[in-house]
Design an enzyme around this catalytic site. Structure first.
Site: not given
Lengths: 421, 152
Positions: A134, A211, A214, A237, A377
């Site tokens: 991202h 990261d 997700q 999220k 993104c």
């Protein structure tokens, strides 16, 4: 498509009742089909209630109010930190830093590594990222390496949407100071081998930044099992509110980073000439933090833990498999990323020959179906596969097979509307 | 949401068979505009003819990648401005911008906007206004670059 789906969450209809927004009727009295959860998840009543209850009964600033409400508010805020530490299997609650979002968490690491200190990235050092990141895990590292005269390199991608690790020995060398990688791709859905990458990075003494924006919603995230050094995710999220993110870091590494933002709460003492700084976690939490949002995030991770991350992961795999099967019935659809649902997360990006993603999303929206269209993104990953933009359908723990059926029907309608065969 | 009010047949016609597409010579300025939220892109060239101060738009050529709305807007824009005095093309630009920002309450003038009136419905879809304006903004930018070069 064979027999009944296995792996769906038991009591899915009851779980859906936890989410008031799923009752929404849209324009034309159409039911909402929400397939944009990788963008932001919907919120269960318990998260909404926890935040409203805090506002109605306990609201006060934290750590600086010498009264009963201040004590209640501080306790609720710190209780949320405990919950997040448990959610990540963090060895210590002090390692959980509340930020504004995942982007701020990643920027915190990338910025403080520019400054003098044991972890400083210097001219000639190397930072390694991947082509499927991202933008929030690309741009901070571009800024860092540009400022410091360091070198930015990245893992490429294979045609089937996996990280190309074939040149790992060339990329991860003793010059490599940082390896920053996403756990689950927000565009391709790919689940990356974090533990293996971390092992290789640690052999050369590099710091591993993950990261998990997700991953945190849909996989059990155990920072010790994958041996990450820093890990970021965002509240909104994981069924929590916007306005709060989390940076987790190994305590000894966080203590080696200089302070990020200066201000209230992050100090030990201040004189006009200089200041000394608070210990973790407050060292990195300048100013009044997102208190209500932390309370909401605490309720959210409690909710996910109660349902069970393993169960959510199984549900996502079942729904994603059903979605991939459904997309295969729509002629002209090309899916980007792995096509094996056991190898991926619940975000599926695809193209339809002859219809631009904007027009796909608009046509679906007219039927009450919410998806995302654009580059998500992740422009470099789109460029890698020679596409400018894509349509992305992303499921979550409340997604039903019936909603996937509605999407597939909507895509056939879209093709018909734009007169493509 | 009435899809047909957005996707007028005129728009879909221009989308399927865009007018004046492709990059051509001669040109005095070339610009590249993107819509950062969705990635739509247009490369646009402008060729002006005549004396400085009273020029006409000799040619607008473009390479656009994007949705039906942005592609059709580029096609209609080229139709409207090619052959027109720059001052009149800018008035047409202004009329189109006003239509897009009119929240569906501005009555378009067919004398001025011709096929452009088909975009009246776009104004009711806030997420798509930028799609319709992308090539118009590129045109304005490119034209301003040529005119300012002449002024200096």
């Amino acid at each position: 498509m064979g027999g009944p789906l296995t792996g769906l969450l038991p009591g899915l209809e009851i779980i859906r009742k936890d989410f008031p927004i799923l009752e929404r009727r849209l324009s034309g009295d159409l039911p909402l089909v929400y397939l944009d959860s990788a963008n932001t998840s919907q919120k269960p009543q318990c998260v909404i209630d926890a935040m409203v209850d805090h506002l109605e009964r306990h609201n006060a600033n934290v750590a600086r109010a010498m009264h009963q409400l201040g004590a209640e508010s501080s306790a609720a805020f710190e209780d949320a930190r405990d919950k997040v530490a448990g959610f990540l299997n963090a060895p210590s609650r002090e390692e959980v830093i509340f930020t504004k979002n995942a982007s701020e968490a990643l920027n915190l690491v990338a910025n403080t590594m520019a400054w003098a200190g044991p972890l400083e990235v210097k001219a000639g050092d190397r930072v390694v990222i991947t082509e499927m990141e991202h933008h929030s895990n690309i741009v901070p590292w571009q800024l860092l390496t540009e400022r410091k005269g360091a070198e930015l390199r990245w893992f490429g991608l294979t045609d089937d949407g996996q990280l190309d690790l074939s040149n790992i020995d060339e990329l991860i060398t003793p010059r490599t100071k940082v390896v920053a990688v996403t756990w689950v791709s927000n565009m391709l859905g790919t689940i990356n081998p974090i533990a293996e990458i971390a092992r290789r990075a640690h052999e050369v003494g590099a710091v591993v930044v993950v990261d998990a924006s997700q991953a945190a919603p849909q996989l059990p995230v155990d920072v010790q099992a994958v041996d990450a050094d820093f890990l970021a995710f965002t509240g909104h999220k994981v069924t929590g509110p916007t306005g709060i993110g989390v940076l987790w870091g190994k305590g000894d590494l966080l203590r080696q980073l200089p302070p990020f933002l200066g201000g209230g709460e992050m100090i030990a003492t201040v004189s006009m000439e200089r200041s000394t700084y608070a210990d973790l976690p407050h060292r990195f939490e300048a100013g009044t933090p997102p208190i209500i949002e932390a309370v909401g995030l605490g309720a959210a991770v409690d909710y996910l833990i109660e349902i069970g991350l393993e169960n959510i992961h199984r549900h996502e795999q079942a729904i994603t498999g059903y979605l991939l099967d459904g997309l295969a019935t729509v002629g002209g659809v090309t899916v980007m990323g792995p096509t094996d649902p056991t190898q991926r997360g619940g975000a599926v990006s695809f193209e339809i020959a002859g219809v631009h993603p904007h027009d796909v999303a608009q046509t679906l929206d007219a039927r009450g179906i919410a998806v995302r269209a654009g580059h998500h993104c992740a422009k470099p990953a789109h460029k890698r596969y020679g596409v400018q933009s894509s349509t992305r359908a992303s499921s979550y723990l409340y997604t039903t097979p019936g909603e996937i059926d509605a999407l597939v029907e909507g895509l056939n309608y879209t093709k018909n509307y734009f007169k493509v065969a | 949401m009435d899809l047909d009010s957005l996707y007028q047949e005129i728009i879909l016609d221009h989308y399927r068979s865009p007018h004046h597409a492709g990059l051509r010579e001669p040109f005095e300025a070339e610009v590249h505009h993107v819509n950062p939220t969705c990635g739509d892109e247009v490369t646009l060239r402008i060729h002006l003819e005549g004396e400085p101060g009273s020029e006409t738009v000799g040619d607008v050529s473009y390479d656009a990648e994007g949705c039906s709305i942005s592609q059709a807007a580029a096609s209609v824009m080229a139709d409207l401005v090619i052959g027109q005095p720059v001052s009149k093309a800018m008035e047409t630009h202004q009329a189109f911008v006003e239509l897009m920002h009119g929240r569906g309450k501005v009555e378009p003038d067919e004398q001025v906007l011709e096929d452009g009136i088909a975009f009246a419905g776009v104004a009711k879809f806030p997420a798509r206004i930028k799609c319709a304006l992308l090539s118009w903004m590129a045109f304005k930018d490119a034209t301003a670059q040529v005119v300012s070069k002449e002024d200096s």
